[in-house]
Write a protein that holds these residues in place. Structure first.
Motif, mmCIF file in Angstrom:
data_model
loop_
_atom_site.group_PDB
_atom_site.id
_atom_site.type_symbol
_atom_site.label_atom_id
_atom_site.label_comp_id
_atom_site.label_asym_id
_atom_site.label_seq_id
_atom_site.Cartn_x
_atom_site.Cartn_y
_atom_site.Cartn_z
ATOM 1 N N LEU A 110 0.827 -1.200 0.000
ATOM 2 C CA LEU A 110 0.000 0.000 0.000
ATOM 3 C C LEU A 110 0.859 1.246 0.000
ATOM 4 N N GLN A 111 1.845 1.225 0.888
ATOM 5 C CA GLN A 111 2.672 2.422 1.005
ATOM 6 C C GLN A 111 3.438 2.689 -0.273
ATOM 7 N N THR A 112 4.058 1.621 -0.806
ATOM 8 C CA THR A 112 4.830 1.848 -2.032
ATOM 9 C C THR A 112 3.915 2.257 -3.168
ATOM 10 N N ALA A 113 2.713 1.679 -3.206
ATOM 11 C CA ALA A 113 1.792 2.042 -4.286
ATOM 12 C C ALA A 113 1.425 3.497 -4.224
ATOM 13 N N SER A 114 1.133 3.993 -3.029
ATOM 14 C CA SER A 114 0.734 5.388 -2.938
ATOM 15 C C SER A 114 1.902 6.302 -3.246
ATOM 16 N N GLN A 115 3.085 5.903 -2.856
ATOM 17 C CA GLN A 115 4.234 6.757 -3.178
ATOM 18 C C GLN A 115 4.462 6.802 -4.667
ATOM 19 N N VAL A 116 4.376 5.632 -5.285
ATOM 20 C CA VAL A 116 4.574 5.581 -6.735
ATOM 21 C C VAL A 116 3.525 6.419 -7.437
ATOM 22 N N LEU A 151 1.989 9.080 -6.428
ATOM 23 C CA LEU A 151 2.241 10.506 -6.336
ATOM 24 C C LEU A 151 3.316 10.947 -7.303
ATOM 25 N N ALA A 152 4.236 10.014 -7.600
ATOM 26 C CA ALA A 152 5.267 10.358 -8.578
ATOM 27 C C ALA A 152 4.684 10.477 -9.967
ATOM 28 N N GLY A 153 3.470 9.955 -10.142
ATOM 29 C CA GLY A 153 2.754 10.237 -11.387
ATOM 30 C C GLY A 153 2.555 9.063 -12.304
ATOM 31 N N GLY A 154 3.077 7.883 -11.954
ATOM 32 C CA GLY A 154 2.963 6.790 -12.902
ATOM 33 C C GLY A 154 1.673 6.026 -12.736
ATOM 34 N N GLU A 155 0.702 6.356 -13.550
ATOM 35 C CA GLU A 155 -0.593 5.734 -13.351
ATOM 36 C C GLU A 155 -0.607 4.288 -13.796
ATOM 37 N N GLU A 156 0.101 4.002 -14.877
ATOM 38 C CA GLU A 156 0.045 2.624 -15.382
ATOM 39 C C GLU A 156 0.729 1.697 -14.411
ATOM 40 N N ARG A 157 1.847 2.213 -13.859
ATOM 41 C CA ARG A 157 2.551 1.363 -12.909
ATOM 42 C C ARG A 157 1.671 1.073 -11.704
ATOM 43 N N VAL A 158 0.929 2.122 -11.332
ATOM 44 C CA VAL A 158 0.068 1.914 -10.173
ATOM 45 C C VAL A 158 -1.003 0.900 -10.472
ATOM 46 N N VAL A 177 -1.764 -6.465 -8.608
ATOM 47 C CA VAL A 177 -1.116 -7.442 -7.721
ATOM 48 C C VAL A 177 -1.782 -7.442 -6.355
ATOM 49 N N ILE A 178 -1.989 -6.221 -5.861
ATOM 50 C CA ILE A 178 -2.629 -6.122 -4.546
ATOM 51 C C ILE A 178 -3.986 -6.798 -4.588
ATOM 52 N N ASP A 179 -4.683 -6.536 -5.703
ATOM 53 C CA ASP A 179 -6.022 -7.080 -5.810
ATOM 54 C C ASP A 179 -6.005 -8.595 -5.752
ATOM 55 N N GLN A 180 -5.077 -9.196 -6.461
ATOM 56 C CA GLN A 180 -5.020 -10.656 -6.453
ATOM 57 C C GLN A 180 -4.787 -11.176 -5.054
ATOM 58 N N GLU A 181 -3.799 -10.566 -4.417
ATOM 59 C CA GLU A 181 -3.486 -11.081 -3.086
ATOM 60 C C GLU A 181 -4.654 -10.898 -2.147
ATOM 61 N N THR A 182 -5.277 -9.709 -2.256
ATOM 62 C CA THR A 182 -6.356 -9.477 -1.307
ATOM 63 C C THR A 182 -7.539 -10.372 -1.582
ATOM 64 N N SER A 183 -7.794 -10.692 -2.843
ATOM 65 C CA SER A 183 -8.938 -11.546 -3.096
ATOM 66 C C SER A 183 -8.712 -12.927 -2.501
ATOM 67 N N THR A 184 -7.445 -13.325 -2.394
ATOM 68 C CA THR A 184 -7.199 -14.624 -1.774
ATOM 69 C C THR A 184 -7.435 -14.586 -0.293
ATOM 70 N N PHE A 185 -7.051 -13.470 0.291
ATOM 71 C CA PHE A 185 -7.038 -13.474 1.750
ATOM 72 C C PHE A 185 -8.134 -12.656 2.389
ATOM 73 N N SER A 186 -8.868 -11.919 1.583
ATOM 74 C CA SER A 186 -9.818 -11.014 2.207
ATOM 75 C C SER A 186 -10.901 -11.775 2.953
ATOM 76 N N SER A 187 -11.254 -12.943 2.468
ATOM 77 C CA SER A 187 -12.286 -13.683 3.175
ATOM 78 C C SER A 187 -11.746 -14.270 4.467
ATOM 79 N N ALA A 188 -10.460 -14.593 4.477
ATOM 80 C CA ALA A 188 -9.932 -15.270 5.657
ATOM 81 C C ALA A 188 -9.731 -14.319 6.810
ATOM 82 N N ILE A 247 -5.048 6.740 -6.120
ATOM 83 C CA ILE A 247 -5.853 5.607 -6.532
ATOM 84 C C ILE A 247 -6.157 4.694 -5.354
ATOM 85 N N ALA A 248 -5.179 4.568 -4.510
ATOM 86 C CA ALA A 248 -5.366 3.563 -3.452
ATOM 87 C C ALA A 248 -6.289 4.084 -2.376
#
Lengths: 195, 783
Positions: free
Chosen positions: B690-696, B698-705, B711-722, B742-743
């Motif tokens: 989360l932290q790195t995403a928000s920092q990135v 702000l630097a302006g790279g939307e595609e990278r974000v 990636v975050i979404d994938q991981e969270t979908s695995t674990f969000s229910s647990a 965005i975040a």
């Protein structure tokens, strides 16, 4: 309520206000009643003393600045239109509104505009930055005389250090938005109309 | 479009009606509501009569026309939902009034900080628990005995013996809980051992035992539940520590405050929280010092010293009891007094020593707590050992009596000639020394006892005490209750002396004293959180130890806690000053609860030991006549339940089943632990991302974000229910505007959580926009 309220507020006016601010008919009428009950002089405008009569505003550390936000530059009276224009920032955001109009201008009560309203309360000199001095003023208003100057100064420094990202030693509007991104601004800065 | 009646009447209105808004049931519904409002308010409109009539007719037509399309229930549903909202709001407002002492605690919190308030919140929680315990013991044990059991005076174990009757109302007797108090529902000895009492056949002994067990289980559950809840809260707040200062500056004020006094309290609270933040910052820059080793050595010495003193005093009192017949008031209460004195003085000594160490206040508090805990435990355990010694001696005498049971029965029926009152005589067997039996003589209080030459079996050297006194359980209950009472007296005395009189002294004498009393010694008192919390826990420990033997102890404790609450809150507000150093007590308070559990466990041990090891008294109590106290359970199962149940249970409790079950439990615990560990790890990873995403961003790279977010979404979908840590789950949203991060967290799903988090963190709302509350308040009657 009385008949006074309805006769002074004509339908065309209500329509105009509705277009400008987005409030519904009943909400506007309700706010008009509130306006008239605040207006002790019964001349259709509110002065600063009328606002000071609200206890929550009088006690608020930033009360004076909030009241100032109602009055346009240099004036001492605000009429109902101006009143509604400021209150438009506090219209609750409805769910169906969010996706409606992406192309047009942002409505006055969007999250950004609410935050802008808040930001302008801190940024007195309107340079789009909250400087250290402005923060110190706000802090001093909040804590009174209980904390020493250096401590207050160090808090202000720490605050700016937390929020500042481009290193200019002040908080810009974007940084302000970032700080408050986890705060539920839409709900807190909204009038709750009960039906 | 709403149909809005206006002054001008024309065909426009007819056209309005025909508008095709029927494809939006919501709009139609709102239109209908609007028309209904018009109908309701038509009288107060300043229109000419003809206009009114026409508007009314049209409104009614519309309502009739369109309401048929939407079912009636829709209207009722909405009305019902509104009503429910209003009712629940009123209900919650009323409920808050019933939380005891809420105003008091809030006031203390705003003046003294969250640390001091946590003590009072803990006290209130303990009070609630004791209330439930009182209800349980009262309803299932005390009341049945009072209502359906044998009344006072019917059996030997329920009557004050003759020789004590004359002194039964002496202050001395009442103080040592003898006389009428001893033979009442207060203590174990009063309860009958009849298997079923009353017309319904209430099984009192079984109930007694089960309530004793249930009390412990209930307390365990409550503590665990609260710990779990607290740890969830602390997990939520722990993860978002990025902008603490900004939030304090921008969001600390509660804009709904309109009362002047409330505003002062809130201001004080803000000042406190800012001070706490300052302390937190400064603490990160401290280093260790050598003085800490010295401090620890001193503390260990004092702990050892206190344990030795207690041991010495207990030993002395035991010797005194053997040697002398009549003990003075001091000697009788020596042990309790010494214990209370030590518990009053030693913590202050620890605090003085702790000043050498200069830890962060929170660490300092924990150290202090640990040391005082060891002190209390030492005290408690030396007392317990003494008690168990005594119990042992009392308990072993019935074995001797059994040998002479015939003679004791014989003796019991002797009526000494020339006396009005009967006296029952039993040999009292005192301490077994070195395995040999050496009886000692004790003077009997009954008048005119002549040597028993009539009975050859027993030598006249036997000391004589009434049969009823052989109730070791009652004795234990008495000791616990006495301890509790003396503890309360000392607490009140210490509050008055240490806080109140000191405050008075400093205030009024400092004018004419050599040095400034207010800033140097002795100063005003500060509320010592550590000792007071531990005192509460120690108090509760005593209750647990004693509840089994004295069922009214929770009730007494409840009263004690009420008195303590009022006294301490008055003392804190009147005599104490806020701490010079303020720190934020962790709101979770899991530390206190963990210590409470520890104390519960340690205090349960002696009781369980006594229950398991010793035989219940022969002549008193609900379990008299049994081999062991817990025998009541197998006996009940055998007697009242079908046969197969007792066979099944005997299988289940055999080692064949118990050992594998234990093994299974251990494996389950290990498995759950490893899951918790892995989830914590994932949580950390997510936070970093989360932290790195928000920092990135702000630097302006939307595609990278976007990619990061995928990636975050994938991981969270695995674990969000647990995990229940939904607060940290990010949700991908395409950027609405340039420059927005965005975040962000989705609004709808997590509104409540965030505002809860917000409230937990800094307890306030944004400073602005408080006027909207006023907007709608007086306007219920218009429109």
């Amino acid at each position: 309520m009385g008949s006074r309220a309805s006769t002074l507020l004509r339908e065309e006016e209500i329509e105009e206000i509705k277009k400008e601010t987005g409030f519904s008919h009943s909400q506007i009428t309700r706010l008009y009643s509130r306006f008239t009950s605040l207006d002790k002089g019964e001349n259709g405008t509110l002065s600063r003393e009328d606002f000071q009569r609200i206890p929550e505003l009088a006690i608020n550390p930033l009360g004076d600045r909030i009241i100032n936000a109602f009055f346009p530059e240099g004036e001492d009276q605000v009429n109902f239109r101006g009143f509604m224009r400021t209150l438009a920032h506090f219209r609750p955001i409805e769910d169906n509104e969010k996706n409606k109009d992406p192309s047009g201008t942002e409505p006055l009560n969007s999250r950004t505009n609410k935050l802008l309203f808040a930001f302008r309360l801190y940024d007195l000199d309107r340079d789009d930055k909250i400087s250290r001095d402005e923060l110190l003023q706000v802090l001093r208003m909040m804590v009174g005389v209980n904390i020493s100057d250096e401590q207050l100064g160090s808090i202000a420094d720490r605050t700016i250090q937390e929020a500042d990202q481009n290193g200019d030693n002040s908080i810009s509007f974007n940084e302000f938005i970032k700080v408050l991104e986890k705060v539920d601004v839409e709900q807190k800065m909204s009038i709750r109309f009960l039906h | 479009m709403y149909f809005s009646p206006s002054l001008r009447f024309s065909d426009e209105e007819e056209k309005d009606e025909e508008q095709p808004d029927s494809n939006d049931p919501e709009k139609v519904f709102q239109n209908i509501q609007f028309q209904k409002e018009i109908i309701a308010n038509i009288r107060s409109r300043p229109w000419p009569m003809a206009h009114k009539l026409k508007a009314l007719r049209q409104a009614k037509e519309i309502v009739l026309k369109y309401e048929g399309r939407l079912t009636r229930t829709r209207g009722y549903q909405a009305a019902g939902a509104d009503l429910l909202k209003k009712v629940s709001r009123v209900f919650y407002n009323v409920i808050v009034l019933f939380i005891p002492w809420e105003v008091r605690i809030k006031k203390i919190e705003s003046h003294f900080g969250s640390g001091v308030a946590s003590y009072f919140i803990f006290l209130r929680w303990l009070f609630g628990i004791n209330l439930v315990l009182t209800a349980m013991t009262g309803a299932f044990v005390v009341l049945p005995e009072l209502l359906a059991g044998a009344p006072y005076g019917s059996t030997k174990s329920k009557t004050v013996p003759e020789e004590q009757l004359s002194s039964a109302q002496d202050l001395d007797t009442i103080w040592s809980l003898g006389g009428y108090l001893q033979y009442s529902v207060l203590f174990y000895g009063y309860y009958g051992s009849v298997r079923k009492i009353g017309s319904v056949g209430y099984r009192l002994p079984l109930a007694y035992f089960l309530v004793g067990v249930a009390v412990h289980i209930y307390f365990d559950c409550q503590t665990f539940v609260r710990m779990a809840k607290n740890s969830r809260l602390s997990l939520v707040s722990a993860s978002d520590e990025n902008y603490t200062f900004c939030w304090r500056v921008f969001c600390a004020w509660d804009y709904l405050i309109g009362n002047h006094e409330a505003a002062e309290s809130k201001g004080a609270a803000i000042v406190n929280s800012i001070r706490e933040a300052i302390v937190e910052e400064q603490e990160k820059k401290k280093q260790t010092s050598l003085l800490r080793v010295l401090a620890n050595v001193l503390v260990l010495l004092s702990l050892a010293g206190s344990i030795y003193i207690i041991y010495f005093v207990v030993d002395r009192s035991q010797r005194l009891e053997q040697e002398k017949q009549e003990l003075t008031l001091w000697e009788k209460n020596e042990v309790s007094v010494v214990v209370s004195l030590i518990t009053m003085i030693a913590p202050s000594a620890f605090e003085l020593v702790a000043q050498l160490e200069m830890y962060h206040p929170r660490t300092c508090l924990r150290f202090q707590l640990a040391r005082v805990l060891v002190l209390y435990l030492g005290n408690l355990y030396s007392l317990i050992i003494a008690l168990l010694d005594k119990v042992n001696s009392m308990n072993s005498s019935p074995a001797a009596v059994a040998n002479w049971s015939d003679s004791s029965a014989f003796l019991a029926t002797i009526v000494l000639p020339g006396e009005e009152n009967q006296s029952t005589i039993t040999p009292k067997v005192s301490e077994w020394q070195n395995g040999t039996y050496s009886p000692t003589m004790e003077a009997v209080r009954t008048p005119g006892v002549t040597p028993f030459s009539t009975n050859k079996n027993i030598s006249p050297e036997f000391s004589i005490r009434p049969l009823q006194d052989q109730c070791w359980e009652t004795y234990v209950g008495q000791e616990m209750l006495k301890l509790s009472v003396i503890d309360m007296i000392f607490t009140v005395a210490s509050i008055l002396l240490i806080d109140f009189f000191r405050g008075l002294f400093v205030r009024y004498v400092s004018d004419c004293w050599c040095w400034d009393l207010e800033s140097k010694f002795p100063e005003y008192g500060e509320f010592k959180i550590a000792e007071n919390v531990l005192h509460l826990i120690y108090n509760q420990g005593m209750i647990w130890m004693g509840t089994f033997f004295s069922p009214c102890l929770p009730a007494f404790n409840m009263l004690k806690l009420i008195g303590l609450m009022y006294l301490r809150s008055w003392a804190v507000l009147t005599c104490d000053v806020p701490h010079q150093q303020v720190f934020r007590a962790s709101r979770s308070n899991n530390f206190y609860l963990a210590m409470l559990l520890f104390m519960l466990f340690l205090c349960m041990l002696p009781t369980v030991f006594a229950i398991v090891r010793y035989r219940p008294s022969q002549h008193c109590g609900p379990f008299s006549g049994q081999e062991k106290i817990y025998d009541i359970i197998p006996e009940t199962i055998a007697a009242d339940f079908p046969l197969w149940l007792s066979a099944v249970l005997s299988y289940v409790t055999s080692p064949v089943v118990v050992l594998p079950a234990l093994l299974l439990l251990f494996m389950l615990i290990y498995y759950l632990q490893s899951i918790a560990r892995s989830l914590k790890f994932t949580n950390n990873q997510l936070r970093i991302q989360l932290q790195t995403a928000s920092q990135v961003n702000l630097a302006g790279g939307e595609e990278r974000v976007e990619e990061e977010n995928k990636v975050i979404d994938q991981e969270t979908s695995t674990f969000s229910s647990a995990s229940n840590l939904n607060n940290s789950v990010t949700n991908c949203k395409s950027p609405e505007h340039r420059g927005h991060s965005i975040a962000t967290i989705t609004r709808s799903a997590l509104h409540k959580d965030i505002s809860q988090t917000a409230r937990v963190l800094w307890g306030g709302q944004t400073q602005i926009a408080q006027k909207h509350r006023k907007e709608y308040k007086p306007n219920r009657c218009d429109m």
